[in-house]
Write a protein that holds these residues in place. Structure first.
Motif, PDB file in Angstrom:
ATOM      1  N   GLU A 133       0.806  -1.213   0.000  1.00 40.05           N
ATOM      2  CA  GLU A 133       0.000   0.000   0.000  1.00 40.05           C
ATOM      3  C   GLU A 133       0.843   1.269   0.000  1.00 40.05           C
ATOM      4  O   GLU A 133       0.490   2.238  -0.662  1.00 40.05           O
ATOM      5  CB  GLU A 133      -0.942   0.002   1.208  1.00 40.05           C
ATOM      6  N   SER A 175      -2.009  -0.353  -5.658  1.00 38.89           N
ATOM      7  CA  SER A 175      -2.500  -1.615  -5.098  1.00 38.89           C
ATOM      8  C   SER A 175      -3.080  -1.421  -3.701  1.00 38.89           C
ATOM      9  O   SER A 175      -3.349  -2.391  -3.001  1.00 38.89           O
ATOM     10  CB  SER A 175      -1.360  -2.641  -5.039  1.00 38.89           C
ATOM     11  N   THR A 176      -3.289  -0.175  -3.298  1.00 38.23           N
ATOM     12  CA  THR A 176      -3.837   0.108  -1.983  1.00 38.23           C
ATOM     13  C   THR A 176      -5.282  -0.365  -1.856  1.00 38.23           C
ATOM     14  O   THR A 176      -5.999  -0.510  -2.853  1.00 38.23           O
ATOM     15  CB  THR A 176      -3.771   1.629  -1.694  1.00 38.23           C
ATOM     16  N   GLN A 177      -5.688  -0.589  -0.620  1.00 38.79           N
ATOM     17  CA  GLN A 177      -7.079  -0.975  -0.358  1.00 38.79           C
ATOM     18  C   GLN A 177      -7.951   0.249  -0.062  1.00 38.79           C
ATOM     19  O   GLN A 177      -9.110   0.108   0.301  1.00 38.79           O
ATOM     20  CB  GLN A 177      -7.134  -1.940   0.847  1.00 38.79           C
ATOM     21  N   ASN A 178      -7.398   1.431  -0.241  1.00 37.45           N
ATOM     22  CA  ASN A 178      -8.151   2.661  -0.024  1.00 37.45           C
ATOM     23  C   ASN A 178      -9.284   2.766  -1.037  1.00 37.45           C
ATOM     24  O   ASN A 178      -9.031   2.865  -2.250  1.00 37.45           O
ATOM     25  CB  ASN A 178      -7.209   3.862  -0.153  1.00 37.45           C
ATOM     26  N   GLY A 200      -9.614  -0.210  -6.558  1.00 35.05           N
ATOM     27  CA  GLY A 200      -9.505  -1.403  -5.720  1.00 35.05           C
ATOM     28  C   GLY A 200      -8.443  -2.381  -6.192  1.00 35.05           C
ATOM     29  O   GLY A 200      -7.892  -2.280  -7.292  1.00 35.05           O
ATOM     30  N   TYR A 201      -8.206  -3.344  -5.311  1.00 32.71           N
ATOM     31  CA  TYR A 201      -7.157  -4.332  -5.543  1.00 32.71           C
ATOM     32  C   TYR A 201      -7.578  -5.649  -4.918  1.00 32.71           C
ATOM     33  O   TYR A 201      -8.005  -5.704  -3.763  1.00 32.71           O
ATOM     34  CB  TYR A 201      -5.846  -3.840  -4.909  1.00 32.71           C
ATOM     35  N   ASP A 202      -7.517  -6.710  -5.721  1.00 35.92           N
ATOM     36  CA  ASP A 202      -7.847  -8.041  -5.232  1.00 35.92           C
ATOM     37  C   ASP A 202      -6.570  -8.665  -4.671  1.00 35.92           C
ATOM     38  O   ASP A 202      -5.682  -9.089  -5.427  1.00 35.92           O
ATOM     39  CB  ASP A 202      -8.414  -8.896  -6.372  1.00 35.92           C
ATOM     40  N   ALA A 203      -6.473  -8.728  -3.330  1.00 36.65           N
ATOM     41  CA  ALA A 203      -5.247  -9.210  -2.695  1.00 36.65           C
ATOM     42  C   ALA A 203      -4.989 -10.686  -2.976  1.00 36.65           C
ATOM     43  O   ALA A 203      -3.836 -11.113  -3.077  1.00 36.65           O
ATOM     44  CB  ALA A 203      -5.319  -8.968  -1.187  1.00 36.65           C
TER      45      ALA A 203
END
Length: 292
Positions: A133, A175-178, A200-203
């Motif tokens: 992030e 790639s942040t989840q913000n 968004g980002y799919d971890a």
């Protein structure tokens, strides 16, 4: 009487010397056979030599072996030290080669950023809890860095500056989840003018989410996604990644595409910070949306 004895002794001494010289001369002659006396002397001396040479050679061999072991140990320690030095040097060379390749790629990328002011920077810190992030760079306001400047590697876009101090800057990765982090993007190939937003980002998949694409537009796996430049923060044409899957969003109104990032967020070392003048007119709204 004493003089006679003295002369007699002298005569005997001379005879003895003559006899000794004769014996020596006789023994030095080239002969195929030796007489009994010579054979006896040679056998006696040979037996004595054999008797003493065996233990002497044994003791000498022990000392030679010990000395060889000591020398071998010293050589082994020396070689181990050299091997460790070689391994260290090899690791440094590998690291320098990798760093050199990255710097070459970055320098080559600067040619594509003529409208910007690229600043080279190095990652100096990274929080393990926010590994994908945020990163911290060794460039700050004293180097001309300001919030919302785009950050990239030679492979592609990685994020934007979110916080600046005098000597450092914090970068929020794409790639942040913000949930409020958006990047205006464009899909290359196929129909022109295919725009969307990276949100968004799919971890689990380690992929970005490209949303707000018209449901009527056909997308294909393998198409490249780049920054559109409409937001005013990210330069146009920076590679973001490649589409790996296309689906319909949860509301069934638009399409959602999974994008594999071109840049490796787990291995970030040298990056570039790019600035550009804020756009006017119609792009102002896109700037607001992308920077929010």
């Amino acid at each position: 009487m004493s003089r006679f004895l003295s002369n007699k002794r002298l005569i005997l001494l001379l005879l003895g010397v003559i006899l000794l010289v004769a014996l020596i001369s006789y023994s030095l002659r080239d002969r195929d056979n030796v007489n009994f006396a010579e054979r006896l002397i040679k056998d006696t001396v040979g037996a004595g030599q054999s008797l003493f040479s065996g233990p002497a050679h044994f003791v000498t061999g022990i000392f030679d072996n010990v000395d060889s072991l000591l020398n071998t140990y010293k050589e082994n320690q020396h070689l181990k030290g050299r091997l460790e030095e070689f391994a260290t040097v090899q690791a440094e060379v590998t690291d320098l080669r990798s760093e050199n390749e990255q710097l070459k790629e970055i320098v080559g990328k600067e040619a594509d950023l003529r409208d910007y002011n690229p600043v080279q920077a190095t990652v100096i810190a990274r929080n393990p809890d926010q590994w994908e992030e945020k990163i911290i760079l060794n460039r700050g306001s004293s180097d001309g860095v300001e919030p919302d400047m785009a950050v990239m590697t030679a492979k592609g876009l990685i994020g934007k500056v979110s916080l600046v101090t005098k000597t450092t800057s914090t970068v929020e990765l794409i790639s942040t989840q913000n949930p409020n982090y958006r990047v205006s993007a464009m899909v290359l190939g196929g129909a022109e003018g295919v725009f969307g937003l990276i949100e968004g980002y799919d971890a689990e998949r380690r992929e970005l989410l490209l949303k707000r694409i018209d449901a009527q537009i056909e997308l294909e796996v393998g198409q490249q996604v780049v920054s559109s430049g409409l937001g005013g923060i990210f330069p146009k044409g920076l590679i973001i990644g490649e589409i790996t899957e296309v689906t319909i969003d949860e509301f069934g109104l638009t399409k959602l595409a999974y994008v594999k990032p071109s840049a490796d967020f787990t291995l970030l070392n040298h990056v570039m910070i790019a600035d550009r003048a804020m756009p006017d007119g119609d792009e102002a709204e896109a700037v607001e949306e992308e920077g929010s």
